[in-house]
Scaffold this active site. Sequence first.
Site, PDB file in Angstrom:
ATOM      1  N   GLY A   1      -1.711 -10.360   4.627  1.00  0.00           N
ATOM      2  CA  GLY A   1      -0.854  -9.279   4.177  1.00  0.00           C
ATOM      3  C   GLY A   1       0.182  -9.780   3.193  1.00  0.00           C
ATOM      4  O   GLY A   1       0.513 -10.969   3.156  1.00  0.00           O
ATOM      5  N   CYS A   2       0.713  -8.872   2.369  1.00  0.00           N
ATOM      6  CA  CYS A   2       1.660  -9.269   1.322  1.00  0.00           C
ATOM      7  C   CYS A   2       2.987  -9.752   1.891  1.00  0.00           C
ATOM      8  O   CYS A   2       3.480 -10.828   1.532  1.00  0.00           O
ATOM      9  CB  CYS A   2       1.872  -8.113   0.349  1.00  0.00           C
ATOM     10  SG  CYS A   2       2.315  -6.534   1.122  1.00  0.00           S
ATOM     11  N   TYR A   3       3.589  -8.972   2.805  1.00  0.00           N
ATOM     12  CA  TYR A   3       4.819  -9.420   3.453  1.00  0.00           C
ATOM     13  C   TYR A   3       4.586 -10.738   4.185  1.00  0.00           C
ATOM     14  O   TYR A   3       5.456 -11.603   4.237  1.00  0.00           O
ATOM     15  CB  TYR A   3       5.283  -8.386   4.480  1.00  0.00           C
ATOM     16  CG  TYR A   3       6.076  -7.220   3.955  1.00  0.00           C
ATOM     17  CD1 TYR A   3       7.223  -7.407   3.184  1.00  0.00           C
ATOM     18  CD2 TYR A   3       5.716  -5.907   4.275  1.00  0.00           C
ATOM     19  CE1 TYR A   3       7.969  -6.332   2.734  1.00  0.00           C
ATOM     20  CE2 TYR A   3       6.459  -4.820   3.831  1.00  0.00           C
ATOM     21  CZ  TYR A   3       7.587  -5.037   3.063  1.00  0.00           C
ATOM     22  OH  TYR A   3       8.336  -3.966   2.631  1.00  0.00           O
TER      23      TYR A   3
END
Length: 359
Positions: A150-152
């Site tokens: 995921g990006c976060y």
Amino acid sequence: MIRASIVGATGYVGIELLRLLNKHPEVEVKHLISHGNVGKKLIDVYPQFSGSKYENYELEDYLDVQLSDSDIVFTALPHGISQEMVADIYKQGVRIIDMSGDYRYKDIDIYQTWYNIEHKYPELAKKAVYGLVELNREEIKSAEIVANPGCYVTASLLGILPLMDKEIINVNSIIIDAKSGVSGAGKSLKQSLLFNETQDSMKAYNLTTHRHTSEIEYILNQVYRKNNEEKLSFDKRTEDFSLVFTPHLIPIKRGILATIYLDPVKDIVETQIINLFEEYYKKEQFVQVLKTILPEVKYVVGSNYCHLALKYDQRTGKIIVISVIDNLIKGSAGQAIQNMNVMFNLKENSGLESTALFP
């Protein structure tokens, strides 16, 4: 040439994948699959591809395509839907990089608790390799399924891993305060994502329930167990540590800035922390430790780089880490291409040489 196809080609991540692959010297795109745009030409949906070698590609229906002519398939789909597609593509003997959360957890109970969806393919989830190259490069090389982080999570893990590696921090007091541009929410039409709702405003969302909380915890717990396997004899979820993660939506199109607060468990000075990060990432071309300035989103947008900066607050005894990435590139499409390059023994920066777009 590597033959690549994209399932979900017209979402923000899918189209960013194609933009980057358009410049990749070792890749030929075979199929662009888009459920909502079947039969249209790429330039009819995204005119910016006019003049590119893919401008007249017809967007195809998944049911009409055999992907066995591809060496790699990128699945840029929502969770739940993706697990079905990945299982079907896997049967065709094609390697896969999945952009959803469906294959990031070998512990299916965690996935089902946080995503509230039944996982129908737990055995495939166990085969998947978590695709943070800076953590799992060797495993990624031979992987059949890579679960893109995921990006976060990418921004957070890159800011914490060096300290985990040296057992410098109290793992039970990690706080992550993160801000993301609106593209991180995807292309779906929601009132809360309209221009009038986001411009000139800023808000926290999904407090205590954001799914990336579980992903960050899950990977960090795996790292902690590996680093302490001689001292630990347990293998139960109840003994895992947890953390605080608060996401915010800010009125920019793309980019993530995460501020991470950590408590050291031993006496330390700021130069030691900086040296530790520089040593940990000395061979990582896409992770840069800044010493004289603080990272800003504009320094990374359009690139596959992560910028990190460290500060030790002697007054409060806190280590503060700033981590900045482009959510659509290092947080998604660029990281997927980095994974592909590793899987096929290509130069890791192939197709990813671009620096930030600013100004």
